[in-house]
Design an enzyme around this catalytic site. Structure first.
Site, short mmCIF file in Angstrom:
data_model
loop_
_atom_site.label_atom_id
_atom_site.label_comp_id
_atom_site.label_asym_id
_atom_site.label_seq_id
_atom_site.Cartn_x
_atom_site.Cartn_y
_atom_site.Cartn_z
N THR A 86 0.87 -1.19 0.00
CA THR A 86 0.00 0.00 0.00
C THR A 86 0.90 1.23 0.00
O THR A 86 1.01 1.94 1.00
CB THR A 86 -0.94 0.02 1.22
OG1 THR A 86 -0.16 -0.12 2.43
CG2 THR A 86 -1.94 -1.12 1.15
N GLU A 151 -0.37 -6.53 10.88
CA GLU A 151 0.94 -7.05 11.29
C GLU A 151 1.71 -5.97 12.04
O GLU A 151 1.48 -4.78 11.85
CB GLU A 151 1.72 -7.53 10.06
CG GLU A 151 1.89 -6.48 8.96
CD GLU A 151 3.02 -5.50 9.20
OE1 GLU A 151 3.90 -5.82 10.03
OE2 GLU A 151 3.01 -4.42 8.59
N PHE A 152 2.65 -6.42 12.87
CA PHE A 152 3.47 -5.49 13.66
C PHE A 152 4.95 -5.89 13.61
O PHE A 152 5.69 -5.67 14.55
CB PHE A 152 2.99 -5.45 15.11
CG PHE A 152 1.55 -5.06 15.26
CD1 PHE A 152 1.16 -3.73 15.20
CD2 PHE A 152 0.57 -6.03 15.42
CE1 PHE A 152 -0.18 -3.36 15.32
CE2 PHE A 152 -0.77 -5.67 15.54
CZ PHE A 152 -1.14 -4.33 15.50
N ARG A 154 8.94 -6.07 12.58
CA ARG A 154 10.04 -5.13 12.33
C ARG A 154 11.02 -5.78 11.37
O ARG A 154 11.38 -6.95 11.53
CB ARG A 154 10.78 -4.81 13.64
CG ARG A 154 9.92 -4.19 14.73
CD ARG A 154 10.65 -4.30 16.07
NE ARG A 154 10.78 -5.70 16.48
CZ ARG A 154 11.60 -6.12 17.46
NH1 ARG A 154 12.36 -5.25 18.09
NH2 ARG A 154 11.65 -7.41 17.78
N ASN A 212 2.28 3.04 14.51
CA ASN A 212 3.33 3.64 13.70
C ASN A 212 3.45 5.14 13.94
O ASN A 212 4.56 5.69 13.98
CB ASN A 212 3.07 3.36 12.22
CG ASN A 212 3.48 1.97 11.81
OD1 ASN A 212 4.06 1.22 12.60
ND2 ASN A 212 3.18 1.58 10.58
N ALA A 256 18.45 9.47 19.38
CA ALA A 256 18.59 10.63 18.50
C ALA A 256 19.52 10.29 17.35
O ALA A 256 20.42 9.46 17.49
CB ALA A 256 19.12 11.82 19.28
N GLY A 261 13.15 6.12 8.31
CA GLY A 261 12.86 6.00 6.88
C GLY A 261 12.19 4.66 6.65
O GLY A 261 11.48 4.16 7.51
N CYS A 264 7.54 1.95 5.73
CA CYS A 264 6.37 1.96 6.61
C CYS A 264 6.11 3.31 7.26
O CYS A 264 5.15 4.00 6.91
CB CYS A 264 6.51 0.87 7.68
SG CYS A 264 6.38 -0.80 7.03
#
Length: 433
Positions: A86, A151-152, A154, A212, A256, A261, A264
């Protein structure tokens, strides 16, 4: 249980393989011939730790097969996962749901028995309802239920996050069988006491986008504090460590640096803002514009810092860029801060050489005009400044004494705060972060 996964990109391939690992029989549908051929041969077309071994095992055992036929998919099972991309629409913030819609349009007219379609793709709130309405129009003498199962995972930890998630969320319409089927699909996970959360579809859709948005906000918050620290002469890492001890805040995602990027967070927070505007709630998410602004400003700040370190001009300077992937343990260069910085620096007249342990091929496709090296040491050859822009452990472990023999000037900019500043300074380097 037999099931079909529609779309074998990063999300779909991982989900399909992990479903086979849970004991299910899986048919994956992929329309891109090159990708389909690789997966059928047991080869993962992207870098993800642990996934190649699992894919190979389940392709060889027959627990997972790959096809391009929606007709075969309709005949194979009555449970389908939508895992297509998407992306952000060109020229606007909204999510492009063309692939999701195409999957629905092609699959449903072929169904010959009652079926359940579970969405995995990240979509704007209200998508499940819209697809459910369309399913009613397309279905021929069968009932098609739509539910959302976000979904979650990484990147870099996708297998572990799929097989051992911190929660399973199912957004189901009343009267359907989505909850019962999902409890069966995820039985080993549920038996491990993983929270199993059942909501309505809009809530499930918002769980993903809200998560997110929160993570993006947390990253931009500490980067905004870093800007204040630069002005005040304070230590942002010490601040993050101190406030991270507060259980209400936590230390994760308070690093930091160059910012976020990938495929997602950037697109998802923009799509969230766009959808809120469509719903008449634009002001509620107006803060996400500044989250996005802070994040993009970090890239500009890195270019400015490199220019300052080089004496005020990048023209004719040799710059080593260590890192191209948007994060370590990935070869994903979508919206990569590292490559964005590399491109900006090159446009200002510098000679830029990039090295990344896994993302070199993808980087060359996206930025063919940059120079690329076979190792970190080669990238640093005669460099005026070294920029560390992805926090690979390989870079954290670099020996500054060894690099001293390679570079023209011993100057390093730690864009991810992953180096030991004392070690580098003791080796005679000027260290900036």
């Amino acid at each position: 249980m037999r099931m079909v996964v529609l779309g074998l990109g990063y999300l779909g391939a991982t989900h399909a393989v992990c479903m086979a690992e849970l004991g299910h029989e899986v048919l994956g549908i992929e329309v891109v011939p090159e990708k389909r051929a690789q997966l059928s041969a047991g080869q993962v077309p992207f870098y993800e730790p642990d996934l190649p071994e699992l894919l190979n095992r389940h392709i060889n055992s027959g627990a997972m097969r790959v096809s391009d036929s929606y007709a075969e998919a309709a005949d194979f099972a009555d449970v389908f996962f939508i895992a297509v991309g998407t992306p952000q629409k060109k020229g606007e913030y909204s999510a492009d749901l063309a692939y999701v819609d195409a999957a629905i349009e092609e699959l449903i007219p072929l169904l010959t028995r009652n079926s359940l379609i579970l969405g995995k793709s990240t979509v704007p709130v209200g998508t499940a309802q819209r697809l459910s309405d369309r399913a009613d129009e397309l279905a021929k003498d069968v009932e098609v239920e739509i539910a959302w199962n976000p979904e979650f995972l990484r990147e870099g930890f996708a297998v572990a996050d799929t097989l051992h998630p911190d929660r399973v969320v199912v957004g189901a319409f009343p009267g359907g069988r989505a909850e019962v089927v999902c409890r069966e699909i995820y039985a080993p996970i549920v038996q491990a006491q993983t929270p199993f959360i059942v909501t309505d579809p809009p809530t499930a859709e918002l769980v993903k986008t809200s998560a997110n948005a929160f993570l993006a906000t947390k990253i931009s918050f500490i980067n905004a504090i870093a800007e204040v620290c630069d002005a005040a002469g304070a230590d942002v890492k010490a601040i993050a460590d101190a406030i991270g001890h507060d259980a209400r805040i936590g230390r994760k995602f308070l690093n930091a640096g160059l910012g976020f990027g990938g495929g997602c967070l950037p697109k998802d927070i923009r799509a969230f803002m766009a959808r809120a505007g469509e719903l008449g709630a634009a002001e509620a998410l107006s803060f996400l514009r500044e989250v996005d602004n802070v994040n993009m400003r970090r890239r500009t700040r890195m270019v400015e810092l490199a220019r300052q370190v080089c004496g005020g001009s990048l023209l004719g300077k040799r710059i080593a860029i260590l890192g191209a992937a948007f994060k370590p343990e990935s070869d994903d260069v979508r919206d990569s801060p590292a490559l964005n910085v590399a491109g900006q620096i090159q446009l200002q007249g510098a000679s830029v050489t990039v090295y990344d342990p896994k993302a070199m091929d993808n980087s060359r496709k996206l930025f063919p005009t940059l120079d690329y090296a076979a190792s970190a040491v080669d990238a640093c050859d005669t460099a005026d400044v070294v920029l560390v822009l992805t926090e690979w452990q390989e870079f954290a472990d670099l020996d500054p004494h060894l690099l001293s023999e390679t570079v023209r000037n011993r100057r390093v900019v730690d864009g991810r705060m992953c180096l030991n500043a004392e070690v580098w300074e003791a080796a005679g380097w000027q260290y900036y972060a």
